[in-house]
Design an enzyme around this catalytic site. Structure first.
Site, PDB file in Angstrom:
ATOM      1  N   LEU A  66      43.493  39.220  35.044  1.00  0.00           N
ATOM      2  CA  LEU A  66      44.710  39.339  35.850  1.00  0.00           C
ATOM      3  C   LEU A  66      44.331  39.227  37.331  1.00  0.00           C
ATOM      4  CD1 LEU A  66      46.395  42.320  33.943  1.00  0.00           C
ATOM      5  CD2 LEU A  66      46.446  39.884  33.396  1.00  0.00           C
ATOM      6  N   LYS A 172      30.773  40.075  42.813  1.00  0.00           N
ATOM      7  CA  LYS A 172      31.797  39.027  42.931  1.00  0.00           C
ATOM      8  C   LYS A 172      32.491  39.092  44.299  1.00  0.00           C
ATOM      9  CE  LYS A 172      34.840  35.921  42.004  1.00  0.00           C
ATOM     10  NZ  LYS A 172      34.510  34.511  41.891  1.00  0.00           N
ATOM     11  N   LYS A 241      42.343  39.280  48.743  1.00  0.00           N
ATOM     12  CA  LYS A 241      42.055  40.489  47.954  1.00  0.00           C
ATOM     13  C   LYS A 241      40.539  40.706  47.833  1.00  0.00           C
ATOM     14  CE  LYS A 241      41.777  39.630  43.752  1.00  0.00           C
ATOM     15  NZ  LYS A 241      40.790  39.169  42.798  1.00  0.00           N
TER      16      LYS A 241
END
Ligand code: NDP
Length: 296
Positions: A66, A172, A241
Site C-alpha cells: 500500500l 529503503k 513520503k
C-alpha cells in the site's frame, strides 16, 4: 501449494502480484478500489476478494503493498479487517515502503496473534517488478525471511536481510532520499548549464563519464527530462513520503542531516505544487519554473 494473499494492486503491486501468480502460487487479491481487482483477475490466474478479511482467510503468506505503513495498520481492525481472519502461523510480508516505527507497532500486534511480520520494501521500479528483478530489503526475523523467500523470489532478484523489524523500511527510505537529492541536484546543475548555453545532452555525456554520475543522470534525465516524456511510474507524493521518513530517522538517531531535512522540505513543496498524480522526476519542473526556463 502455498496460498498467498496479495493486498494493494497499485502501480508496483500489480506487476508484483502478477509474478506471484505466474510462479504458480495459489493467489487471492484485494484492492481498495474494486475496479483494479476486477481488471487484475480478468487477465491473471487469481481469485478476487471483496474485503481484506476475505483475502487472508486460509492464506499462509499475506503480502501488502500500500502507499504507507499507516494504510497497512488501518487494515487490521474491524469486521472486514485482516485480524478477523488471520490465522496463527501466518507469515505477514509488508512490501510497502513503510516507516520503521509503524512497522514495529504492526509487528507487535500481529505477534500477539502468533503471526510473524517482516517489512520487505522493494526497489527497481515498475519495470523491475515486471521483469521479476526487484531488490527486496528485509527487516525482521531471519527465519521468517527464509519462509518468505520462495514467494519473494517470484518478483525479487536480490533479497537482503537488513536487521530487525523496520530496518528494511529505513534502508529503503535512505535509498529514496538519495534518489530525491540526485533528482533535485541534477535538475539545478543542468538548468544552470542550459542557461549558460551548454546543450544538456552534451553536459550529461560528460557527467556520465565522470564522478557526478548517478542512475538519475544516466537513465532518468536522458529518458524522461530531455525527452520531456515524464512518464508516471512512481508518484512524487510517495517520494515525498519516503524522504520524510528518512529525515525523521536521521533526526531520531541524532545524526546531523541538513541536506536530508532540506530535501524533505523541497519535495514536500514540489508535491504540494504539482499534486497527487505527478511523477517524482517532475520535481525538476519546480526548478525550471523558478529559473524561468526548461532544461530541454
Ligand atoms: P500507487 O499509488 O500506484 O498505489 C497505492 C496502492 O495503495 C493502491 O493499491 C491503493 O488503493 C492502495 N491504498 C492507498 N491508500 C489506501 C488505504 N487507505 N487503504 C487501502 N488501500 C490503500 O502506489 P505504488 O504501487 O506505486 O506504490 C506502493 C508502495 O510501493 C508505496 O509504498 C511506494 O512508495 C512503493 N514503491 C513504489 C515504486 C514504484 O515504482 N511505483 C517503487 C518502489 C516502491 P487504490 O487503488 O484504491 O487507490
Amino acid at each position: 501449494m502455498t496460498t498467498v494473499a496479495f493486498l494493494g494492486l497499485g502501480a508496483i503491486g500489480r506487476p508484483m502480484a502478477r509474478r506471484v501468480a505466474e510462479a504458480g502460487f495459489d493467489l487471492t487479491v484485494w484492492n481498495r478500489s474494486a475496479a483494479r481487482t476486477r481488471d487484475f483477475v480478468a487477465s491473471v490466474k487469481a481469485r478476487a476478494a471483496d474485503t481484506p478479511a476475505q483475502a487472508v482467510k486460509g492464506a499462509q503468506v499475506v503480502i501488502t503493498c500500500l502507499s504507507t505503513s499507516h494504510n497497512v495498520a488501518e487494515l487490521l481492525d474491524g469486521p472486514d479487517g485482516l485480524l478477523a481472519e488471520l490465522a496463527s502461523g501466518t507469515l505477514f510480508v509488508d512490501c510497502t515502503s513503510g516507516d520503521p516505527a509503524t512497522s514495529a507497532r504492526i509487528a507487535a500486534r500481529l505477534a500477539e496473534r502468533g503471526v510473524a511480520f517482516i517489512d520487505a520494501p522493494v526497489s527497481g521500479g515498475t519495470s523491475g517488478a515486471e521483469k521479476g528483478i526487484l531488490t527486496v530489503m528485509v527487516g525482521g526475523d531471519e527465519a521468517a525471511l527464509d519462509r518468505a523467500r520462495p514467494v519473494l523470489e517470484s518478483f525479487g532478484k536480490k533479497i537482503v536481510h537488513c536487521g530487525a523489524v523496520g530496518a528494511g523500511d529505513a534502508v529503503k527510505a535512505m535509498n529514496n532520499a538519495m534518489l530525491a537529492i540526485h533528482v533535485w541536484s541534477t535538475g539545478e546543475c543542468l538548468t544552470a548549464l542550459a542557461q549558460l548555453g551548454v546543450d544538456p545532452a552534451v553536459a550529461l555525456s560528460v557527467i556520465n563519464a565522470s564522478s557526478g554520475r548517478s542512475n538519475t543522470s544516466e537513465n532518468l534525465f536522458p529518458e524522461r527530462v530531455l525527452t520531456r516524456a515524464f512518464p508516471r511510474t512512481f508518484r512524487l507524493a510517495l517520494l515525498d513520503k519516503d524522504i520524510g521518513i528518512a529525515a525523521g530517522v536521521a533526526r531520531d538517531q541524532k545524526v546531523p542531516s541538513p541536506i536530508l531535512q532540506l530535501a524533505a522540505e523541497l519535495f514536500h513543496m514540489a508535491h504540494a505544487e504539482l499534486g497527487e498524480e505527478a511523477d517524482h522526476v517532475e520535481a525538476v519542473k519546480i526548478i525550471e519554473h523558478l529559473a524561468g526556463r526548461e532544461i530541454a
